[in-house]
Write a protein that holds these residues in place. Structure first.
Motif, PDB file in Angstrom:
ATOM      1  N   GLU A  18      19.062  16.211 -15.225  1.00  0.00           N
ATOM      2  CA  GLU A  18      19.309  14.973 -16.144  1.00  0.00           C
ATOM      3  C   GLU A  18      18.879  15.312 -17.573  1.00  0.00           C
ATOM      4  O   GLU A  18      19.729  14.690 -18.474  1.00  0.00           O
ATOM      5  CB  GLU A  18      18.830  13.602 -15.463  1.00  0.00           C
ATOM      6  CG  GLU A  18      19.594  13.517 -14.053  1.00  0.00           C
ATOM      7  CD  GLU A  18      21.117  13.139 -14.230  1.00  0.00           C
ATOM      8  OE1 GLU A  18      21.440  12.652 -15.038  1.00  0.00           O
ATOM      9  OE2 GLU A  18      21.619  13.544 -13.475  1.00  0.00           O
ATOM     10  N   LEU A  19      17.767  15.621 -17.782  1.00  0.00           N
ATOM     11  CA  LEU A  19      17.228  15.880 -18.939  1.00  0.00           C
ATOM     12  C   LEU A  19      18.115  17.011 -19.736  1.00  0.00           C
ATOM     13  O   LEU A  19      18.478  16.722 -20.966  1.00  0.00           O
ATOM     14  CB  LEU A  19      15.784  16.208 -18.990  1.00  0.00           C
ATOM     15  CG  LEU A  19      15.067  15.123 -18.591  1.00  0.00           C
ATOM     16  CD1 LEU A  19      13.370  15.866 -18.585  1.00  0.00           C
ATOM     17  CD2 LEU A  19      14.849  14.301 -19.990  1.00  0.00           C
ATOM     18  N   ARG A  20      18.539  17.961 -19.135  1.00  0.00           N
ATOM     19  CA  ARG A  20      19.092  19.178 -19.644  1.00  0.00           C
ATOM     20  C   ARG A  20      20.630  18.595 -20.087  1.00  0.00           C
ATOM     21  O   ARG A  20      21.319  19.177 -21.141  1.00  0.00           O
ATOM     22  CB  ARG A  20      19.214  20.205 -18.631  1.00  0.00           C
ATOM     23  CG  ARG A  20      20.009  21.518 -19.185  1.00  0.00           C
ATOM     24  CD  ARG A  20      20.284  22.680 -18.145  1.00  0.00           C
ATOM     25  NE  ARG A  20      18.937  23.135 -17.900  1.00  0.00           N
ATOM     26  CZ  ARG A  20      18.300  23.306 -16.515  1.00  0.00           C
ATOM     27  NH1 ARG A  20      19.256  23.070 -15.511  1.00  0.00           N
ATOM     28  NH2 ARG A  20      17.223  23.803 -16.244  1.00  0.00           N
ATOM     29  N   GLU A  21      21.132  17.584 -19.480  1.00  0.00           N
ATOM     30  CA  GLU A  21      22.561  17.036 -19.769  1.00  0.00           C
ATOM     31  C   GLU A  21      22.361  16.474 -21.022  1.00  0.00           C
ATOM     32  O   GLU A  21      23.433  16.179 -21.819  1.00  0.00           O
ATOM     33  CB  GLU A  21      22.882  16.081 -18.705  1.00  0.00           C
ATOM     34  CG  GLU A  21      23.463  16.967 -17.529  1.00  0.00           C
ATOM     35  CD  GLU A  21      24.691  17.459 -17.595  1.00  0.00           C
ATOM     36  OE1 GLU A  21      25.562  16.754 -18.375  1.00  0.00           O
ATOM     37  OE2 GLU A  21      24.637  18.495 -16.883  1.00  0.00           O
ATOM     38  N   VAL A  22      21.339  15.868 -21.514  1.00  0.00           N
ATOM     39  CA  VAL A  22      21.151  15.305 -22.922  1.00  0.00           C
ATOM     40  C   VAL A  22      20.361  16.206 -23.789  1.00  0.00           C
ATOM     41  O   VAL A  22      19.971  15.743 -24.941  1.00  0.00           O
ATOM     42  CB  VAL A  22      20.466  13.801 -22.733  1.00  0.00           C
ATOM     43  CG1 VAL A  22      21.307  12.937 -22.034  1.00  0.00           C
ATOM     44  CG2 VAL A  22      19.059  13.866 -21.806  1.00  0.00           C
ATOM     45  N   THR A  54      11.569  18.493 -29.165  1.00  0.00           N
ATOM     46  CA  THR A  54      11.837  17.912 -27.771  1.00  0.00           C
ATOM     47  C   THR A  54      11.578  16.566 -27.785  1.00  0.00           C
ATOM     48  O   THR A  54      12.283  15.815 -27.079  1.00  0.00           O
ATOM     49  CB  THR A  54      11.264  18.816 -26.895  1.00  0.00           C
ATOM     50  OG1 THR A  54      11.466  20.343 -26.978  1.00  0.00           O
ATOM     51  CG2 THR A  54      11.336  18.367 -25.367  1.00  0.00           C
ATOM     52  N   ALA A  55      10.418  16.081 -28.239  1.00  0.00           N
ATOM     53  CA  ALA A  55      10.049  14.664 -28.072  1.00  0.00           C
ATOM     54  C   ALA A  55      11.254  13.891 -29.071  1.00  0.00           C
ATOM     55  O   ALA A  55      11.393  12.882 -28.129  1.00  0.00           O
ATOM     56  CB  ALA A  55       8.787  14.661 -28.778  1.00  0.00           C
ATOM     57  N   VAL A  56      11.713  14.269 -30.008  1.00  0.00           N
ATOM     58  CA  VAL A  56      12.582  13.304 -30.694  1.00  0.00           C
ATOM     59  C   VAL A  56      14.054  13.305 -29.892  1.00  0.00           C
ATOM     60  O   VAL A  56      14.391  12.509 -29.848  1.00  0.00           O
ATOM     61  CB  VAL A  56      13.039  14.243 -32.225  1.00  0.00           C
ATOM     62  CG1 VAL A  56      14.190  13.574 -32.633  1.00  0.00           C
ATOM     63  CG2 VAL A  56      11.838  14.022 -33.012  1.00  0.00           C
ATOM     64  N   LEU A  62      16.614   8.603 -24.439  1.00  0.00           N
ATOM     65  CA  LEU A  62      16.143   7.270 -24.116  1.00  0.00           C
ATOM     66  C   LEU A  62      16.780   6.134 -24.719  1.00  0.00           C
ATOM     67  O   LEU A  62      17.080   4.996 -24.140  1.00  0.00           O
ATOM     68  CB  LEU A  62      14.590   7.045 -24.018  1.00  0.00           C
ATOM     69  CG  LEU A  62      13.824   8.223 -22.916  1.00  0.00           C
ATOM     70  CD1 LEU A  62      12.307   7.900 -23.433  1.00  0.00           C
ATOM     71  CD2 LEU A  62      14.358   7.767 -21.502  1.00  0.00           C
ATOM     72  N   ARG A  63      16.893   6.299 -26.078  1.00  0.00           N
ATOM     73  CA  ARG A  63      17.403   5.078 -26.818  1.00  0.00           C
ATOM     74  C   ARG A  63      18.917   4.921 -26.341  1.00  0.00           C
ATOM     75  O   ARG A  63      19.421   4.033 -26.374  1.00  0.00           O
ATOM     76  CB  ARG A  63      17.310   5.717 -28.222  1.00  0.00           C
ATOM     77  CG  ARG A  63      17.689   4.599 -29.370  1.00  0.00           C
ATOM     78  CD  ARG A  63      17.317   4.889 -30.676  1.00  0.00           C
ATOM     79  NE  ARG A  63      16.232   5.436 -30.920  1.00  0.00           N
ATOM     80  CZ  ARG A  63      15.862   6.707 -31.119  1.00  0.00           C
ATOM     81  NH1 ARG A  63      16.874   7.473 -31.364  1.00  0.00           N
ATOM     82  NH2 ARG A  63      14.556   7.077 -31.682  1.00  0.00           N
TER      83      ARG A  63
END
Length: 67
Positions: A18-22, A54-56, A62-63
């Motif tokens: 899911e993270l990779r998708e974004v 990566t944090a940004v 999430l936003r």
């Protein structure tokens, strides 16, 4: 213990996908094996450290999910 490890590994794989998708990659994402072996607590997922970019990206993902 095997069932808890399998569930934790599946959660890590799902989160990674899911993270990779974004566009977010957390290189240290993994199961915390110490917590899997502990009979009292639940397995924890180690998110690890990430660089500023990566944090940004994670914050942006999430936003975007809140909209």
């Amino acid at each position: 213990m095997k069932e808890r490890l399998r569930a934790a590994e599946e959660a890590v794989a799902t989160l990674r996908d899911e993270l990779r998708e974004v566009g977010v990659v957390l290189p240290s994402l993994r199961v915390d094996l110490v917590t899997v072996a502990n009979e009292v607590s639940h397995p924890l997922i180690e998110l690890g450290r990430c660089n500023l970019d990566t944090a940004v990206r994670l914050a942006g993902a999430l936003r975007g999910a809140r909209k």
